[in-house]
Design a protein around this motif. Sequence first.
Motif, PDB file in Angstrom:
ATOM      1  N   LEU A 188       0.991  -1.194   0.002  1.00 58.28           N
ATOM      2  CA  LEU A 188      -0.111   0.066  -0.037  1.00 58.28           C
ATOM      3  C   LEU A 188       0.759   1.115  -0.001  1.00 58.28           C
ATOM      4  CD1 LEU A 188      -3.057   1.197   0.435  1.00 58.28           C
ATOM      5  CD2 LEU A 188      -2.383   1.247   2.767  1.00 58.28           C
ATOM      6  N   GLU A 237       4.845   3.481   7.954  1.00 53.72           N
ATOM      7  CA  GLU A 237       4.320   2.679   9.079  1.00 53.72           C
ATOM      8  C   GLU A 237       2.839   3.418   9.419  1.00 53.72           C
ATOM      9  OE1 GLU A 237       7.057   2.507  12.504  1.00 53.72           O
ATOM     10  OE2 GLU A 237       5.512   1.841  13.660  1.00 53.72           O
ATOM     11  N   SER A 238       2.795   4.531   9.421  1.00 56.17           N
ATOM     12  CA  SER A 238       1.442   5.278   9.689  1.00 56.17           C
ATOM     13  C   SER A 238       0.181   4.774   8.779  1.00 56.17           C
ATOM     14  CB  SER A 238       1.489   6.701   9.726  1.00 56.17           C
ATOM     15  OG  SER A 238       2.301   7.201  10.646  1.00 56.17           O
ATOM     16  N   ILE A 239       0.663   4.796   7.525  1.00 59.37           N
ATOM     17  CA  ILE A 239      -0.268   4.472   6.419  1.00 59.37           C
ATOM     18  C   ILE A 239      -0.545   2.966   6.414  1.00 59.37           C
ATOM     19  CG2 ILE A 239      -0.585   4.292   3.960  1.00 59.37           C
ATOM     20  CD1 ILE A 239       1.363   6.657   3.681  1.00 59.37           C
ATOM     21  N   ALA A 271      -0.500   0.941   9.377  1.00 59.16           N
ATOM     22  CA  ALA A 271      -1.259   0.933  10.377  1.00 59.16           C
ATOM     23  C   ALA A 271      -2.712   1.260  10.119  1.00 59.16           C
ATOM     24  CB  ALA A 271      -0.636   1.601  11.568  1.00 59.16           C
ATOM     25  N   ALA A 272      -3.026   2.424   9.653  1.00 62.45           N
ATOM     26  CA  ALA A 272      -4.266   2.918   9.408  1.00 62.45           C
ATOM     27  C   ALA A 272      -4.902   2.045   8.672  1.00 62.45           C
ATOM     28  CB  ALA A 272      -4.349   4.536   8.623  1.00 62.45           C
ATOM     29  N   PHE A 273      -4.376   1.417   7.449  1.00 68.38           N
ATOM     30  CA  PHE A 273      -4.990   0.695   6.658  1.00 68.38           C
ATOM     31  C   PHE A 273      -5.556  -0.635   7.097  1.00 68.38           C
ATOM     32  CE2 PHE A 273      -5.492  -2.326   2.831  1.00 68.38           C
ATOM     33  CZ  PHE A 273      -6.503  -1.633   2.276  1.00 68.38           C
TER      34      PHE A 273
END
Lengths: 570, 570
Positions: free
Chosen positions: A509, A517-519, A521-523
């Motif tokens: 993704l 990492e943030s992206i 985790a959010a997904f």
Amino acid sequence: MNRKTFLELLSERVLFLDGAYGTEFFKQGYKGAVELLNIDTPKVVEDLQKAYAEAGADVVLTNTFSANRLKLRSMGLEEYIRKINENAVKIARHAAPGKLVLGDMSSTGMFVRPLGDLDFEEAYNVFREQAALLIDAGVDGIIVETMSDLKELKAAILAIRNVSTDIPLIAHMTFEADGISVTGTSVEIFATLMNDLDVDVVGINCTLEPKDMLPVFMRLAEYCHKPLSVEPNAGKPLYNKGVLTYKSTPEEFAVYMADFVELGANLVGGCCGTGPDHIALMSKYVGKQKPRQRTVRNDQFLSSRTVIKTVEPFLVIGERINASGRKKLQKSFQDMDYTEILNLARKQEEEGSAVIDVNLGIEKLLTHEHFKQAVLELDRVSSLPLSLDIQDAAFLETAMREYVGRPLINSALAREEHLNSRLALLKKYGGMLIVLTMEKDIPQTAQERLSVAKKAVEIIKANGVDLKRVFFDPLVLPLGAGSDYHVTLNTIKLLTESGLQTSIGLSNLSFGLPNRESINAAFLGLSVENGLSAAILNSKEATTMNVLQGCLALKGKQLGTTQNAIDDEL
Amino acid sequence: MNRKTFLELLSERVLFLDGAYGTEFFKQGYKGAVELLNIDTPKVVEDLQKAYAEAGADVVLTNTFSANRLKLRSMGLEEYIRKINENAVKIARHAAPGKLVLGDMSSTGMFVRPLGDLDFEEAYNVFREQAALLIDAGVDGIIVETMSDLKELKAAILAIRNVSTDIPLIAHMTFEADGISVTGTSVEIFATLMNDLDVDVVGINCTLEPKDMLPVFMRLAEYCHKPLSVEPNAGKPLYNKGVLTYKSTPEEFAVYMADFVELGANLVGGCCGTGPDHIALMSKYVGKQKPRQRTVRNDQFLSSRTVIKTVEPFLVIGERINASGRKKLQKSFQDMDYTEILNLARKQEEEGSAVIDVNLGIEKLLTHEHFKQAVLELDRVSSLPLSLDIQDAAFLETAMREYVGRPLINSALAREEHLNSRLALLKKYGGMLIVLTMEKDIPQTAQERLSVAKKAVEIIKANGVDLKRVFFDPLVLPLGAGSDYHVTLNTIKLLTESGLQTSIGLSNLSFGLPNRESINAAFLGLSVENGLSAAILNSKEATTMNVLQGCLALKGKQLGTTQNAIDDEL
Ligand SMILES: [Zn+2]
Ligand SMILES: [Zn+2]
Ligand SMILES: [Zn+2]
């Protein structure tokens, strides 16, 4: 007798196996290789088998426990292998007309790699030879018993099935009182692999007296979906003034065996220390009974030789052993330097991965030996279960042969010929499979991906594979390439609503983006809320792992606890 | 002239203000307090105003720039306050019949707390006194100009509106070339507070010559929703052989003023150094024009005196200054020890909070002074914008009076009388408001919460408050108490689909549970995907902050960057 007839018989009533051979011959004063009796004094063997038949045994075993080439060689009897096995079948037939005769097989006496020096294929050939001798001589089926190494057992099963796919096959391991074999395999790991392999009956024998075997058998009965057999020893062996005795009386033994039947055993008999008296009292005490219906665990597990992990409530597959696009790692794998693999395996276990994906990089630069060694090295350090991320079907089969436990196969295309080839491996070697929701090109919409999955479902069903063994990958594409993540989320939702399990390759993704990492985790959070069952991810990402825990906590579930609950049982 | 007539006039054509008074009197050799001219030599004042009227000014200002009690006291003229103001209005009326006469007001010359010792209420009373004198004497409106402290300006505005809600009111600040006042307030902070306060025209004057004022005015024009006025100086002041000159010629000045009109100015005039020649050329050059339509930013901002934050794409409200259930903190607040407040404010800014919630704990243990001091202390250290988490309406008003900038009010119930009281404060002091989707008891379903919100929307509309200034709180309840988090998610979805902004108190979800950070982070991700606009949360939770960034990245947005984009502009 073919398998169908045998299984019908098993479904009608509890069958009685016979008792010990070795310890009975020993009681009679015979101190040599008992297999030689088949040639030298067949009468001794025949009398014992007659006694067992008269005691009520429905099944007698051939006197061939150690009659494989390697074991015979260690006793200097290699040249008699054919005669020993052929005679054994003749003696049993003669001694117990109308009874089932099972060819008895056990360990080579050598350790298969990585525990010892014996190559898996050598072990396979040894078992294949003995199985062919027994089957050619006319046994009704084969029992492989007292195995303490799951890998050696796997070699035996594959070898026997290579000789005959139609013969009834019973597979046993022997466990310590804690339910773990001396090679570190738990009864649950054994049971869940046997559920997949092409055996008819799964059982345990030897080592333990009935009292101690009962809790181990209960665990087997909880995890195994197939008919069960059990042969405890008569008790703990006691040497007293040169005489070997076993402390359980035939009466005690019989009462215990009824308990095993209550718990769901389909075949009951005795191992070391048991003789015709035990079998006679057992068959009388248990009598003609319909086998019990058992309640078995219906969830899925992945395992290595020593570690078993639940798929529920969510499966974390560590992605970090991946040489794609990493030249240094690729080079070390080509050089068969597995330091970094073992290092990453250990780290990912610490990080909370349950399964470790292994992708050795560009396959055309590698040989079968590379894949074999990777699996051996990871087995040697008691790694987590593996996800075999291998494109080439032949390489994949090499890895699966060598693998000990229940692996994940990553992955198959939904295209018929591709999927069929992976399903064939799955059926032969066991495990679970990720199926991509694409045939050749990536479908643009969630509905199209669902349609592809549904076509795959038909192929899987046609192969007789349980859908619970399959994850569908709804396809995660790079955001940076302008893809809409909602397509993947919707595909997860549609697949979940269709009752299918899903797994994603998460990191794709955020490919090429900052703050991955943030992206990720959010997904992942959104995906889990939509029903996702598994993800290949970077477990080093604390945010991702934390959010996963949080998503599960929202649903009243806990990743760690569920897995520990199993671990605690073991 | 009432406000409505004044605003109609403004919408029809660009009006001309007059030029400077002080610098003109100085040019004529007058060196004393120019306000005394109103008493001693009114002819000098009248002649200048006549000249401005003849030059084409539509508006003349009274000669009362320093005629407030504190400023007059500093000049030893306190006893003449009434006469100076009353005469000023008479002189202007006489000098410019048919023109608009605006009462001119400016700073007390003292700094309001925390910048100086002057109490806000003292400043308020001083302004109220002068405003009452001017209004009683019959001015058409009031202009407050050359203010460098937003807080002092706020005191003046509130005081003037306390005297009359029907008089036209123009509010000006003066900025340096970087668009920031000497007290640290940017033109955007000024503009966004003025959008809320009950003023009719917003403007800037003094300090800068037209060339330097133009970029500052452009920023004002981008952020301010109200008619604009502008009065640049004639240029940089030059002392040469005892003669003060300004370097712009009236021709240059006129050309620039046409540019301000092009950029949307509704009222144009001159400050220091401009005289009747400047106004004459300007009025001739600009001529009769319809005011330009401007494009203004339609998004929302919260601000302190020195920091402005966008609400889009997501507002992070730091929850950590909260004494509820924390005895030690509560005690320190009671003792007016604000060390921990300031410490937590700094930490939360570092963690990425945009706004800081302030909850001093059990309010019945506190006095008005506690709230006033908390706001003053945070202002003193240039904190982030505040979320005033205050239950008692009187305490809330105390905090709002003292506050410098555009705060968030946390929170109002949807119940009519409660909501009306908070809306009244919002209209009077500016800011944004969180409205809970409950009247007394917590509605069980998302639909019920939506219905409550829709009732609140009607009340808000009836109060004439823009819905963009309101967040609706869909109510997050503790998971541990068995609540279903989907109700909150669905409420967010329904409110978002209704075009309403939403804000949650995130941490309540995980109250009493282990691993709170994970749970909070997971739920925040789901909430943002459902449309959530803001959350009061623990910005110390790295997982939560990371997931938020990730959720926004999925939507192609970035928390940090958008805010920095604004910060960079300032
Ligand atoms: Zn035994
Ligand atoms: Zn045995
Ligand atoms: Zn000026």
